[in-house]
Write an enzyme that holds these catalytic residues in place. Sequence first.
Site, short mmCIF file in Angstrom:
data_model
loop_
_atom_site.label_atom_id
_atom_site.label_comp_id
_atom_site.label_asym_id
_atom_site.label_seq_id
_atom_site.Cartn_x
_atom_site.Cartn_y
_atom_site.Cartn_z
N ASN A 94 0.81 -1.23 0.00
CA ASN A 94 0.00 0.00 0.00
C ASN A 94 0.84 1.28 0.00
O ASN A 94 0.49 2.25 -0.66
CB ASN A 94 -1.01 -0.02 1.14
CG ASN A 94 -0.38 -0.16 2.50
OD1 ASN A 94 0.61 -0.86 2.65
ND2 ASN A 94 -0.93 0.51 3.49
N GLU A 97 3.57 -5.03 12.25
CA GLU A 97 2.56 -3.98 12.06
C GLU A 97 1.47 -4.59 11.20
O GLU A 97 1.70 -4.86 10.02
CB GLU A 97 3.20 -2.75 11.42
CG GLU A 97 4.22 -2.12 12.34
CD GLU A 97 5.01 -0.95 11.74
OE1 GLU A 97 4.69 -0.55 10.61
OE2 GLU A 97 5.93 -0.46 12.40
N CYS A 123 -3.24 1.39 6.50
CA CYS A 123 -3.57 0.60 7.70
C CYS A 123 -4.19 1.48 8.78
O CYS A 123 -4.98 1.02 9.58
CB CYS A 123 -2.32 -0.07 8.23
SG CYS A 123 -1.08 1.12 8.73
N GLU A 143 7.73 0.53 16.80
CA GLU A 143 8.91 1.07 16.13
C GLU A 143 8.77 2.58 16.07
O GLU A 143 7.66 3.11 16.22
CB GLU A 143 9.06 0.46 14.73
CG GLU A 143 9.29 -1.06 14.78
CD GLU A 143 9.81 -1.66 13.49
OE1 GLU A 143 10.55 -0.96 12.77
OE2 GLU A 143 9.48 -2.82 13.20
P1 NAD Z 1 -0.04 -9.47 3.09
O1 NAD Z 1 0.04 -9.93 4.50
O2 NAD Z 1 -0.89 -10.23 2.15
O3 NAD Z 1 1.41 -9.46 2.43
C1 NAD Z 1 2.47 -8.73 2.98
C2 NAD Z 1 3.78 -9.37 2.58
O4 NAD Z 1 3.88 -10.66 3.17
C3 NAD Z 1 3.94 -9.58 1.08
O5 NAD Z 1 5.28 -9.26 0.74
C4 NAD Z 1 3.66 -11.05 0.90
O6 NAD Z 1 4.28 -11.62 -0.22
C5 NAD Z 1 4.26 -11.62 2.18
N1 NAD Z 1 3.73 -12.90 2.61
C6 NAD Z 1 2.47 -13.38 2.45
N2 NAD Z 1 2.35 -14.60 3.03
C7 NAD Z 1 3.56 -14.89 3.58
C8 NAD Z 1 4.07 -16.01 4.32
N3 NAD Z 1 3.31 -17.05 4.62
N4 NAD Z 1 5.36 -15.96 4.72
C9 NAD Z 1 6.14 -14.89 4.44
N5 NAD Z 1 5.72 -13.83 3.73
C10 NAD Z 1 4.44 -13.82 3.31
O7 NAD Z 1 -0.47 -7.94 3.17
P2 NAD Z 1 -0.82 -6.97 1.95
O8 NAD Z 1 -2.09 -7.46 1.34
O9 NAD Z 1 0.40 -6.83 1.11
O10 NAD Z 1 -1.07 -5.57 2.71
C11 NAD Z 1 -2.31 -5.20 3.23
C12 NAD Z 1 -2.38 -5.54 4.70
O11 NAD Z 1 -1.28 -4.91 5.37
C13 NAD Z 1 -3.62 -5.00 5.40
O12 NAD Z 1 -4.08 -5.98 6.30
C14 NAD Z 1 -3.10 -3.80 6.18
O13 NAD Z 1 -3.84 -3.45 7.31
C15 NAD Z 1 -1.75 -4.26 6.54
N6 NAD Z 1 -0.87 -3.10 6.86
C16 NAD Z 1 -0.59 -2.83 8.15
C17 NAD Z 1 0.21 -1.72 8.47
C18 NAD Z 1 0.53 -1.34 9.89
O14 NAD Z 1 1.40 -0.50 10.06
N7 NAD Z 1 -0.12 -1.90 10.89
C19 NAD Z 1 0.71 -0.94 7.44
C20 NAD Z 1 0.38 -1.26 6.12
C21 NAD Z 1 -0.40 -2.36 5.84
O1 6OD Z 2 3.91 6.46 9.20
C1 6OD Z 2 4.43 5.36 9.45
O2 6OD Z 2 5.57 5.25 9.90
C2 6OD Z 2 3.67 4.13 9.20
N1 6OD Z 2 4.27 3.00 9.57
C3 6OD Z 2 2.48 4.20 8.57
C4 6OD Z 2 1.70 3.08 8.26
C5 6OD Z 2 0.68 3.18 7.39
C6 6OD Z 2 -0.06 2.05 6.99
O3 6OD Z 2 -0.54 1.86 5.90
#
Ligand code: NAD
Ligand code: 6OD
Length: 486
Positions: free
Chosen positions: A155, A254, A288, A467
């Site tokens: 994202n 995260e 997120c 972090e």
């Molecule tokens: P995802 O979990 O599908 O994938 C993230 C990464 O993990 C990718 O690089 C993917 O290839 C890898 N991956 C998937 N399965 C794996 C496994 N079994 N072992 C190792 N690696 C693996 O997430 P996404 O769809 O790319 O992103 C969207 C999600 O990310 C949403 O749930 C969003 O809330 C979350 N997100 C959280 C934050 C936060 O800071 N809390 C920030 C951004 C996104």
């Molecule tokens: O601002 C940041 O450092 C951070 N980790 C943002 C996360 C956004 C999620 O999509």
Amino acid sequence: MRTVLNFIDGHPVAGSLGRMFDNISPGDGSLLGRVYEAGADDVDQAVAAARAALHGHWGSLDIPERAAMLHAVAAEIERRFDDFVEAEVADTGKPASLARHLDIPRGAANFRIFADMVRNVPAESFEMRAPDGARVLNYAIRRPKGVIAVVCPWNLPLLLMTWKVGPALACGNTVVVKPSEETPSTATLLGEVMKAAGVPDGVYNVVHGFGPGSAGEFLTRHPGVDAITFTGETTTGSAIMKAAADGVRGVSFELGGKNPAIVFADADLEAAVEGTARSVFANCGQVCLGTERVYVERPLFDRFVAALKQRAEALRPGDPHDPGTSLGPLISRQHREKVLSYYRQAVEDGAEVVTGGGIPAMPSALAGGAWIQPTIWTGLDDSSRVVREEIFGPCCHIRPFDSEAEAVRLANDTPYGLAAAVWTRDLSRAHRMAGVLNVGICWINSWFLRDLRTPFGGARQSGIGREGGVHSLEFYTELTNVCVRL
Ligand code: NAD
Ligand code: 6OD
């Protein structure tokens, strides 16, 4: 058409599999390029290169030298600013104005802030007496944790990757990055930047591929990896945590969220609507920290719903380089299917669709993209999946509340705990709310406005650890207590 390579030990490499996967434009569905997938052997090589660099030049650099090199990385990102914008916009389809304003500047800032931070880490020391009266000095030193696996989502690709690579390198670690298969480009470009900035080979490595049975799993299961930092879905975090159990490696996670915004009747309506609109629709709802549940105190409810509807309907999807474009597509047609399934579920569950609910009409050149309408619902039961599960699209449900206690109960009624936004003119109430909302970040009359020296992370199923600023030290360094009889 471009070809995206892995980056191992300072060199772009195709890898051992000889296999490529497609890099598809979310904006029009066209083939942007092909990406070389890393196999288990390539991950082995990347981890070995990172280990060698850790014990080589990088590990022995003084902190000021390391910090200077990371400043050079930031400067090089800025020098190649337009290349980064182009790469990020191509992979995500997001408006170029957003990449220029948020993603790429934060990519550079993430190196600067941690380069400066490690130069100013206070040392802990205590003096005591031994039984025979001798003086004994204890002091703690911080050492790099080792080889860090950095697994990233799609994202905010550069922003979220550098948010982890910055502190990891600043603390003296080396990294192997696994970018999302949807957004391979800026991580690869950063390899060129590292080289130009003089960062030694092997310090920064990139392996491309998917999760299970591919580079993600090979990397997180690799015994040569000392710790794993991950941003992504909660279910993926759970799978990675199982992989990390072998070897008892540390994790920093995260994860997902279902963030509430709470708007009290005394709020500045204009500010609350504008902030909530950003938090629901920015990056096409793929943030997120974004809001998917909005609770509005009853006297303000109708006016708020009408004003947010107006904001949603003013958003303009389109060519990312058109300055009039304010809404990008979702990351892929596959993700759009997931988001649309919630749009259908909302209707089945009896929602009133205030606006949106489907796919917008787009010019034929963009018709193959993953476009979706910004959507607002009211009238859903609190038990609806639409209100409980993370959707990760430009949508929200708005529900009225009648008391502060009810707002707190509703906001906390979720397994997640990443962020909440509170809109009120009553500062006492704002501070009270911050103390009882079960979240890692509480925005007061604001959204996505944060000093990077402060802790970032989620409560409950939204993450493990924090972090940011000195909090990153806890994950990226190992402490040794040195006990000296003087
Ligand atoms: P995802 O979990 O599908 O994938 C993230 C990464 O993990 C990718 O690089 C993917 O290839 C890898 N991956 C998937 N399965 C794996 C496994 N079994 N072992 C190792 N690696 C693996 O997430 P996404 O769809 O790319 O992103 C969207 C999600 O990310 C949403 O749930 C969003 O809330 C979350 N997100 C959280 C934050 C936060 O800071 N809390 C920030 C951004 C996104
Ligand atoms: O601002 C940041 O450092 C951070 N980790 C943002 C996360 C956004 C999620 O999509």
